[in-house]
Scaffold this active site. Sequence first.
Site, PDB file in Angstrom:
ATOM      1  N   LYS A  22      37.265  41.626  47.644  1.00 56.79           N
ATOM      2  CA  LYS A  22      38.176  42.698  47.207  1.00 56.79           C
ATOM      3  C   LYS A  22      37.529  43.484  46.064  1.00 56.79           C
ATOM      4  O   LYS A  22      37.531  44.722  46.061  1.00 56.79           O
ATOM      5  CB  LYS A  22      39.473  42.078  46.731  1.00 56.79           C
ATOM      6  CG  LYS A  22      40.303  42.946  45.801  1.00 56.79           C
ATOM      7  CD  LYS A  22      41.575  42.294  45.357  1.00 56.79           C
ATOM      8  CE  LYS A  22      41.447  41.480  44.113  1.00 56.79           C
ATOM      9  NZ  LYS A  22      41.538  42.224  42.838  1.00 56.79           N
ATOM     10  N   ASN A  23      36.938  42.790  45.108  1.00 57.85           N
ATOM     11  CA  ASN A  23      36.441  43.467  43.906  1.00 57.85           C
ATOM     12  C   ASN A  23      35.106  44.167  44.124  1.00 57.85           C
ATOM     13  O   ASN A  23      34.671  44.934  43.262  1.00 57.85           O
ATOM     14  CB  ASN A  23      36.366  42.486  42.733  1.00 57.85           C
ATOM     15  CG  ASN A  23      37.758  42.116  42.233  1.00 57.85           C
ATOM     16  OD1 ASN A  23      38.751  42.722  42.654  1.00 57.85           O
ATOM     17  ND2 ASN A  23      37.834  41.112  41.401  1.00 57.85           N
ATOM     18  N   CYS A 116      48.771  44.405  32.425  1.00 51.54           N
ATOM     19  CA  CYS A 116      49.273  43.552  33.508  1.00 51.54           C
ATOM     20  C   CYS A 116      49.552  42.193  32.867  1.00 51.54           C
ATOM     21  O   CYS A 116      49.388  42.001  31.680  1.00 51.54           O
ATOM     22  CB  CYS A 116      48.246  43.457  34.630  1.00 51.54           C
ATOM     23  SG  CYS A 116      46.807  42.511  34.181  1.00 51.54           S
ATOM     24  N   ARG A 121      44.479  45.174  29.087  1.00 53.97           N
ATOM     25  CA  ARG A 121      43.548  45.818  30.015  1.00 53.97           C
ATOM     26  C   ARG A 121      43.234  47.276  29.618  1.00 53.97           C
ATOM     27  O   ARG A 121      43.491  48.216  30.354  1.00 53.97           O
ATOM     28  CB  ARG A 121      44.079  45.778  31.448  1.00 53.97           C
ATOM     29  CG  ARG A 121      44.557  44.425  31.924  1.00 53.97           C
ATOM     30  CD  ARG A 121      43.477  43.388  32.043  1.00 53.97           C
ATOM     31  NE  ARG A 121      42.520  43.655  33.090  1.00 53.97           N
ATOM     32  CZ  ARG A 121      42.688  43.343  34.372  1.00 53.97           C
ATOM     33  NH1 ARG A 121      43.808  42.799  34.751  1.00 53.97           N
ATOM     34  NH2 ARG A 121      41.735  43.586  35.269  1.00 53.97           N
ATOM     35  N   ASP A 307      38.065  34.611  36.756  1.00 54.63           N
ATOM     36  CA  ASP A 307      38.927  34.618  37.952  1.00 54.63           C
ATOM     37  C   ASP A 307      39.014  33.258  38.628  1.00 54.63           C
ATOM     38  O   ASP A 307      39.771  33.100  39.577  1.00 54.63           O
ATOM     39  CB  ASP A 307      38.436  35.666  38.966  1.00 54.63           C
ATOM     40  CG  ASP A 307      38.646  37.063  38.450  1.00 54.63           C
ATOM     41  OD1 ASP A 307      38.127  38.009  39.074  1.00 54.63           O
ATOM     42  OD2 ASP A 307      39.310  37.227  37.412  1.00 54.63           O
ATOM     43  N   ARG A 399      47.767  40.290  47.094  1.00 52.12           N
ATOM     44  CA  ARG A 399      46.910  41.355  46.576  1.00 52.12           C
ATOM     45  C   ARG A 399      45.437  41.047  46.839  1.00 52.12           C
ATOM     46  O   ARG A 399      44.623  41.932  47.007  1.00 52.12           O
ATOM     47  CB  ARG A 399      47.112  41.525  45.075  1.00 52.12           C
ATOM     48  CG  ARG A 399      48.504  41.947  44.694  1.00 52.12           C
ATOM     49  CD  ARG A 399      48.594  42.299  43.251  1.00 52.12           C
ATOM     50  NE  ARG A 399      47.531  43.226  42.859  1.00 52.12           N
ATOM     51  CZ  ARG A 399      47.461  43.774  41.658  1.00 52.12           C
ATOM     52  NH1 ARG A 399      48.359  43.479  40.743  1.00 52.12           N
ATOM     53  NH2 ARG A 399      46.496  44.614  41.355  1.00 52.12           N
TER      54      ARG A 399
HETATM   55  C1  EPZ Z   1      37.420  43.144  36.724  1.00 54.29           C
HETATM   56  O1  EPZ Z   1      38.483  43.674  35.951  1.00 54.29           O
HETATM   57  C2  EPZ Z   1      38.073  42.420  37.899  1.00 54.29           C
HETATM   58  N1  EPZ Z   1      38.854  43.380  38.684  1.00 54.29           N
HETATM   59  C3  EPZ Z   1      38.984  41.306  37.385  1.00 54.29           C
HETATM   60  O2  EPZ Z   1      39.473  40.612  38.511  1.00 54.29           O
HETATM   61  C4  EPZ Z   1      38.139  40.346  36.546  1.00 54.29           C
HETATM   62  O3  EPZ Z   1      38.976  39.351  36.013  1.00 54.29           O
HETATM   63  C5  EPZ Z   1      37.442  41.118  35.426  1.00 54.29           C
HETATM   64  O4  EPZ Z   1      36.649  42.196  35.974  1.00 54.29           O
HETATM   65  C6  EPZ Z   1      36.497  40.233  34.621  1.00 54.29           C
HETATM   66  O5  EPZ Z   1      35.524  39.679  35.463  1.00 54.29           O
HETATM   67  C7  EPZ Z   1      38.202  44.194  39.538  1.00 54.29           C
HETATM   68  O6  EPZ Z   1      36.982  44.154  39.677  1.00 54.29           O
HETATM   69  C8  EPZ Z   1      39.050  45.136  40.330  1.00 54.29           C
HETATM   70  P1  EPZ Z   1      36.693  44.199  32.482  1.00 54.29           P
HETATM   71  P2  EPZ Z   1      38.165  44.756  34.789  1.00 54.29           P
HETATM   72  O7  EPZ Z   1      36.750  45.666  32.258  1.00 54.29           O
HETATM   73  O8  EPZ Z   1      37.000  45.587  35.174  1.00 54.29           O
HETATM   74  C9  EPZ Z   1      37.918  44.485  27.911  1.00 54.29           C
HETATM   75  C10 EPZ Z   1      41.083  39.679  39.910  1.00 54.29           C
HETATM   76  O9  EPZ Z   1      41.695  38.613  39.752  1.00 54.29           O
HETATM   77  N2  EPZ Z   1      37.832  45.935  28.089  1.00 54.29           N
HETATM   78  O10 EPZ Z   1      35.392  43.588  32.873  1.00 54.29           O
HETATM   79  O11 EPZ Z   1      39.431  45.454  34.485  1.00 54.29           O
HETATM   80  C11 EPZ Z   1      39.060  43.852  28.713  1.00 54.29           C
HETATM   81  O12 EPZ Z   1      40.267  43.919  27.988  1.00 54.29           O
HETATM   82  C12 EPZ Z   1      40.898  40.624  38.744  1.00 54.29           C
HETATM   83  O13 EPZ Z   1      40.550  40.039  40.985  1.00 54.29           O
HETATM   84  C13 EPZ Z   1      38.055  46.759  26.981  1.00 54.29           C
HETATM   85  O14 EPZ Z   1      38.324  46.289  25.880  1.00 54.29           O
HETATM   86  O15 EPZ Z   1      37.768  43.814  33.589  1.00 54.29           O
HETATM   87  C14 EPZ Z   1      38.584  42.432  28.909  1.00 54.29           C
HETATM   88  O16 EPZ Z   1      38.861  41.681  27.740  1.00 54.29           O
HETATM   89  C15 EPZ Z   1      41.717  40.198  37.547  1.00 54.29           C
HETATM   90  N3  EPZ Z   1      37.978  48.111  27.151  1.00 54.29           N
HETATM   91  C16 EPZ Z   1      37.066  42.571  29.034  1.00 54.29           C
HETATM   92  O17 EPZ Z   1      36.744  43.873  28.489  1.00 54.29           O
HETATM   93  C17 EPZ Z   1      37.680  48.684  28.357  1.00 54.29           C
HETATM   94  O18 EPZ Z   1      37.598  49.938  28.441  1.00 54.29           O
HETATM   95  C18 EPZ Z   1      36.565  42.532  30.471  1.00 54.29           C
HETATM   96  O19 EPZ Z   1      37.305  43.469  31.204  1.00 54.29           O
HETATM   97  C19 EPZ Z   1      37.467  47.831  29.469  1.00 54.29           C
HETATM   98  C20 EPZ Z   1      37.539  46.459  29.317  1.00 54.29           C
END
Ligand code: EPZ
Length: 420
Positions: A22-23, A116, A121, A307, A399
């Site tokens: 999915k991701n 969420c 996020r 995850d 999802r």
């Molecule tokens: C991706 O989310 C995945 N989703 C998530 O999977 C996964 O848990 C996550 O990466 C971490 O591996 C998809 O790929 C669609 P991040 P993403 O931006 O990109 C902070 C699932 O279960 N951050 O890597 O949204 C954030 O708060 C889902 O399939 C900022 O501060 O995660 C977090 O602490 C859940 N500012 C960390 O970075 C930003 O602008 C990592 O988030 C962006 C992120």
Amino acid sequence: MDYLRIQGPTKLQGTVVISGAKNAALPLITLALLAHNKVTMTNMPEVADIKTLLKLLQNLGASYNLENHTLTIDTSTVNHTMANYDIVKTMRASILVLGPLLARFGHCEVSLPGGCAIGQRPIDLHLKALEQMGAEITIHAGYVHAVAPEGLKGAHIVFDKITVTGTANIVMAAALAHGKTVIQNAAREPEVVQLCEILRDSGIDISGIGTSELVIIGTGGKTIDMIDFEVIPDRIEAGTYLCAAAITDSSITLENVRPDHLDAVTAKLEHMGCTFELGETTMTIHPAQKLKPVDIITQEYPAFPTDMQAQFMALAVRANGASTIEERLFENRFMHVSELQRLGAEIKLSGHTATVIGACELFGADVMATDLRASSALVLAGMAAEGTTNVHRIYHLDRGYENLEQKLRALGATIDRLKE
Ligand code: EPZ
């Protein structure tokens, strides 16, 4: 609403075919916004998040067909650039349209995704990087308004934190930008690697693939001739089934899997006493004689994936001794703790670290899914518990897991989907 009824304890046996990731599919679908041709993607997981994103793109004017795990999509008919709240609020990964829409059309309006269950996020890193590339970004009435009338220009981006969708958004924006973009502290997840590989194979000059430093030479606004491809297998779905085998003391085989994407997960399962037979695209897991406790810290790839945190917490409940799980990426990703406790787990929380006492008898109960991966952890625990477990609000599961109950039933689980 549906719920799952699970009879435990259960044993599993046989083979399960892992679906496409999915991701990986989500950014690859938004990448099609940069293409002037119709694109065919195979091994497409038919899960709710994918259907939500396709609906969003259809609302923008794209056309698509999804059947038998094959997606054909044509974005040449996209005629507006507003990603509205009613869709984005249901799936925050919709933010992945921001980079491509801005790069292709020079403007877009994307609803702020909102938080969420697992955390706030934020998308500040996405926005800061786009501003460095010349975009003017304003936030008004819950929407990100982004304009780059002369197109985006290459920039030297250093991400303060590693962000998976942030890296994807900027890679896609950079592909059509004027000049060179360097991204440092880029995410190295396999899903980001495939996005970069498809861009490379579609004619974009991109180097550093798989490393934390990417260099992209943009086309200066010209759209791409995107190749057809197969989505990589879902490493998190695969890890979830490995945990299903470990928690039920079963041997099963996974097919259509990339063992090399699961090294951190396999290492932890081996530490707990499980053994493996690995093929190119198959994994057979054999259960531990006695599950040993484990210490886990979630971090970016290739370290242990966040995850898989909830699934390992369920597994740790059956280990002989105390395990610790430290969640370093999200501020609220322990929603499954109280639900596991309802099944009899003994778990202590201190800040971002959970201590799982282990060797607990689990007894079936009604539990509630709170987010995608927490839901799968409850299913795993239900298969190990004595009696009937009802997992409610399983729209969370739908999802990201394709045909979960059918796949588990085919492995021998007693699991049914019922209406509330
Ligand atoms: C991706 O989310 C995945 N989703 C998530 O999977 C996964 O848990 C996550 O990466 C971490 O591996 C998809 O790929 C669609 P991040 P993403 O931006 O990109 C902070 C699932 O279960 N951050 O890597 O949204 C954030 O708060 C889902 O399939 C900022 O501060 O995660 C977090 O602490 C859940 N500012 C960390 O970075 C930003 O602008 C990592 O988030 C962006 C992120």
